[in-house]
Enzyme design. Sequence first.
Site, mmCIF file in Angstrom:
data_model
loop_
_atom_site.group_PDB
_atom_site.id
_atom_site.type_symbol
_atom_site.label_atom_id
_atom_site.label_comp_id
_atom_site.label_asym_id
_atom_site.label_seq_id
_atom_site.Cartn_x
_atom_site.Cartn_y
_atom_site.Cartn_z
ATOM 1 C CB SER A 277 -8.052 3.605 2.958
ATOM 2 O OG SER A 277 -7.238 2.971 3.921
ATOM 3 C CB SER B 257 -8.413 0.681 5.727
ATOM 4 O OG SER B 257 -9.185 1.820 5.540
ATOM 5 C CE LYS C 143 -3.832 2.035 2.685
ATOM 6 N NZ LYS C 143 -4.706 1.853 3.853
HETATM 7 N N1 GLN Z 1 -13.359 4.091 6.476
HETATM 8 C C1 GLN Z 1 -12.652 4.526 7.634
HETATM 9 C C2 GLN Z 1 -12.243 5.967 7.492
HETATM 10 O O1 GLN Z 1 -12.477 6.523 6.448
HETATM 11 C C3 GLN Z 1 -11.461 3.651 7.902
HETATM 12 C C4 GLN Z 1 -10.260 3.995 7.120
HETATM 13 C C5 GLN Z 1 -9.069 3.194 7.517
HETATM 14 O O2 GLN Z 1 -9.192 2.178 8.191
HETATM 15 N N2 GLN Z 1 -7.901 3.658 7.125
HETATM 16 O O3 GLN Z 1 -11.694 6.542 8.398
#
Ligand code: GLN
Length: 505
Positions: free
Chosen positions: A154, A178, A79
């Site tokens: 994400s 995420s 990532k």
């Molecule tokens: N969807 C969540 C957010 O937007 C989690 C994102 C994540 O785990 N990086 O904060």
Amino acid sequence: MSSNFEFSSITELGVALRERKVSAHELAQAALNLASKHANLNAFLHINDELTLAQAKHADALLEQGKGGPLTGIPIAHKDIFVTRQWKTTAASKMLENYTSPFDATVVHRLNEAGTVSIGKLNCDEFAMGSGNENSAFGATRNPWNLDVVPGGSSGGSAAAVAAGIVPATTGTDTGGSVRQPAALCGVSGIKPTYGTVSRFGMIAFGSSLDQAGPIARNANDLVDMLDIMSGFDERDSTSLESCDGVANQTGRVRKAYDESQTRFSQAGAKPLTGLRIGVPKEYFNEGLAPDIAAAVESALKEYENLGAIRVEISLPRTQLAIPAYYVIAPAEASSNLSRYDGVRYGHRAGNYSNLEEMTSRTRAEGFGDEVKRRIMVGTYVLCHGYYDAYYLQAQRVRRMITNDFQHAFAEQCDVIMGPVTPSVAKQIGENRDDPTADWLADVYTLGVSLAGLPAMSIPCGFGGQNLPVGLQLIGNYFNEGQLLAIADRYQRVTDWHQRKPDQK
Ligand code: GLN
């Protein structure tokens, strides 16, 4: 294993590599070809054949000498939130568009040392903020199961690259879901380990008390190989744990616990999970859960009962409160973490300005996308004098109560908790464009785990509307990654959802 190595698992590739039936070079080249064949997914942000093939050459040299471990020569990808010395690191933000780090993140370093071959850096939501990979400054990633829907986020690129069969495993990060959510929406397996077990050093910070790295792969068994290398104490991360419940936090911990669980399950005979108590939170099956997801999760629970597990209804009464608590705490931490992007230290600097203040404000106005700005504004608001007690402190209290609810369940009622990962299958790209908080609400089943710092994973358990994948969430008590992965593996031994491929649903 197909001739072009598409969709092969780490285990399959590892055997072929160590028997020298295939070289790391051939695998790397095949993965690079697949990445370019699937360029329309927009899963990769940075690819550099030369760097990849140099790593493959090194792996081949080790394998030639019989020095290969389980991951030597395995193509993976990171990532783009993990800093890398050789590939660029952008966190999918314009702010870091041309940034190259002077060092590798600990996770990247450990996987390099284990002989993995990186195919490149993967698309994600900007600074990991989002649930659909649509917040990337470099365009949305597409879901290999249906190019019109999101892959989740994400870590959307990380899940899409595995789902498309380009690489057998990738790294991701999970602050509020995420790793689990994109794994669910792309029909692959992913685990977020206990907070503090994997180093955050070199992982671009979003919400530091929540951020945790985790792997995504084709099956639970492959996740063991990845997580085992990724986790371990690191003195450069102040929240890294030296020991996990008395066991040293080092390479080998996850593998050992996994193997011990497997031995125990094998001894149980035909019903390997005899006596395992599965807690099913009633709040996870409320009116917000789509019927297709509920049905797939139900049949997975039945399968677990066939394996000898006992289903226990439990209650996690603050499930809904995880949303407001997380969306106060995560933005608060983000606003503080992102203050470093000021035009002086890293990345982008505005071209036109007449004084320092203007330079900083123009740099940030140009460099950050809408969702990141929204979070910074929410974060600075809840932290400001006068609101701190009402919002931030209150959210921290709720966080403690949510943690206590999980602790109560594990102490009194169950060994593992299961439920859905997402309320629905993947959404159309652009569907929530005019309603940025709609995505926030869809995080309801993943946020509590992150606030509590517990390990949790997602494994494929069927298909819902439009033939899109559905994930089953497995939540364990602290440091129980090994057992959790073994429980997931037992399901994957008797089902084949994890082996389905997008082109032949
Ligand atoms: N969807 C969540 C957010 O937007 C989690 C994102 C994540 O785990 N990086 O904060």
